[in-house]
Design a protein around this motif. Structure first.
Motif, PDB file in Angstrom:
ATOM      1  N   GLU A 181      45.758  29.093  40.681  1.00 60.39           N
ATOM      2  CA  GLU A 181      44.476  28.545  41.129  1.00 60.39           C
ATOM      3  C   GLU A 181      44.135  29.017  42.544  1.00 60.39           C
ATOM      4  O   GLU A 181      42.968  29.259  42.868  1.00 60.39           O
ATOM      5  N   GLU A 235      55.344  19.520  42.297  1.00 62.47           N
ATOM      6  CA  GLU A 235      55.304  20.471  41.185  1.00 62.47           C
ATOM      7  C   GLU A 235      54.293  20.067  40.115  1.00 62.47           C
ATOM      8  O   GLU A 235      53.949  20.874  39.247  1.00 62.47           O
ATOM      9  N   ILE A 281      51.160  18.949  40.957  1.00 64.66           N
ATOM     10  CA  ILE A 281      49.791  19.021  41.467  1.00 64.66           C
ATOM     11  C   ILE A 281      49.068  20.253  40.927  1.00 64.66           C
ATOM     12  O   ILE A 281      49.676  21.273  40.599  1.00 64.66           O
ATOM     13  N   ARG A 282      47.753  20.128  40.843  1.00 61.18           N
ATOM     14  CA  ARG A 282      46.852  21.229  40.532  1.00 61.18           C
ATOM     15  C   ARG A 282      45.712  21.174  41.536  1.00 61.18           C
ATOM     16  O   ARG A 282      45.284  20.087  41.936  1.00 61.18           O
ATOM     17  N   LEU A 283      45.211  22.317  41.915  1.00 56.72           N
ATOM     18  CA  LEU A 283      44.111  22.342  42.871  1.00 56.72           C
ATOM     19  C   LEU A 283      42.909  21.577  42.327  1.00 56.72           C
ATOM     20  O   LEU A 283      42.251  20.827  43.057  1.00 56.72           O
ATOM     21  N   ALA A 284      42.637  21.735  41.043  1.00 62.04           N
ATOM     22  CA  ALA A 284      41.505  21.024  40.444  1.00 62.04           C
ATOM     23  C   ALA A 284      41.678  19.518  40.567  1.00 62.04           C
ATOM     24  O   ALA A 284      40.710  18.788  40.842  1.00 62.04           O
ATOM     25  N   ASN A 285      42.904  19.018  40.388  1.00 68.72           N
ATOM     26  CA  ASN A 285      43.142  17.580  40.489  1.00 68.72           C
ATOM     27  C   ASN A 285      43.037  17.088  41.932  1.00 68.72           C
ATOM     28  O   ASN A 285      42.570  15.967  42.182  1.00 68.72           O
ATOM     29  N   SER A 302      54.041  24.697  40.825  1.00 70.49           N
ATOM     30  CA  SER A 302      53.926  25.280  39.495  1.00 70.49           C
ATOM     31  C   SER A 302      53.203  26.620  39.535  1.00 70.49           C
ATOM     32  O   SER A 302      52.363  26.868  40.413  1.00 70.49           O
ATOM     33  N   ALA A 346      50.869  27.438  37.617  1.00 71.76           N
ATOM     34  CA  ALA A 346      49.446  27.145  37.410  1.00 71.76           C
ATOM     35  C   ALA A 346      48.748  26.862  38.736  1.00 71.76           C
ATOM     36  O   ALA A 346      47.628  27.326  38.975  1.00 71.76           O
ATOM     37  N   PHE A 347      49.402  26.097  39.608  1.00 71.40           N
ATOM     38  CA  PHE A 347      48.812  25.803  40.917  1.00 71.40           C
ATOM     39  C   PHE A 347      48.681  27.081  41.744  1.00 71.40           C
ATOM     40  O   PHE A 347      47.638  27.330  42.367  1.00 71.40           O
TER      41      PHE A 347
END
Length: 212
Positions: free
Chosen positions: A153, A72, A74-78, A147, A149-150
């Motif tokens: 993305e 939860e 993680i972000r694609l950018a990261n 999330s 946000a993810f």
């Protein structure tokens, strides 16, 4: 060999294969459950590349594999930043090997080339995640908490240009097609050494042609 790499969010493990010099192929597994279904297959490809004299690496990315980061968070950018740091950590001229949604992760790395097997776009992954959520009738996505946000993305995420290989019968554009079964669709982790050897041959020839 088990190594590691550092990225702004922490430290993650990375498996290394093959010679210590020359170009290196950095693998990006598909995200989530497809990663566990294809990990042994990708390791077999990397070992086959090592037998062909080409180094390889398989980094754990944030929230995947043995990473301590919860999904939860993680972000694609990261994920892209982490893959880029893993690539830089090898200290060699690098090439991407990505399967399925792993093809979304190599866009920020300094690479000499990209090789994608059955690449999946962000919207395609998003549809699959929503299907899993509907099937589970819960708040997670196939056992993964993700999330908003993810998920947002993914809506505009697409693989970078690459040499694309697909399975026979797939009508989409590809540089080549190979016979085999989609291991990422299996209920349990599986391997296909014959397909791995065929793909390793293609990757090795491609890397050597890029290297001149």
């Amino acid at each position: 060999m088990i190594a590691h790499y550092d990225w702004p969010g922490g430290r993650e493990a990375m498996l290394r294969f093959g010679p210590a010099t020359g170009p290196v192929v950095i693998a990006a597994l598909p995200l989530f459950e497809e990663a566990s279904r294809t990990r042994a297959f990708v390791v077999t490809i990397l070992r086959a590349l090592a037998e062909r004299g080409i180094a390889g690496a398989l980094p754990d990315l944030p929230g995947q594999g043995e990473s301590p980061l919860p999904t939860e968070a993680i972000r694609l950018a990261n994920l892209r930043v982490a893959y880029a740091h893993a690539t830089a950590r090898t200290g060699a001229r690098a090439y991407a090997l990505a399967i399925r949604s792993g093809a979304l992760l190599d866009g920020a790395a300094q690479l000499a080339g990209r090789w994608h097997f059955a690449p999946q776009s962000g919207p395609e992954l998003l549809r699959e995640l929503h299907r899993l959520r509907s099937a589970s009738e819960g708040d997670d996505f196939g056992g993964n908490r993700l999330s908003p946000a993810f998920l947002a993305e993914l809506d505009n995420a697409h693989p970078d240009p690459a040499r694309v290989i697909r399975l026979d019968g797939n009508p989409r554009d590809a540089a080549a097609r190979v016979p085999g079964a989609p291991l990422w669709r299996r209920a349990e982790p599986h391997n296909d050494p014959a397909l791995a050897a065929r793909l390793a041959d293609d990757i090795a020839d491609w890397v050597r042609s890029c290297e001149g």
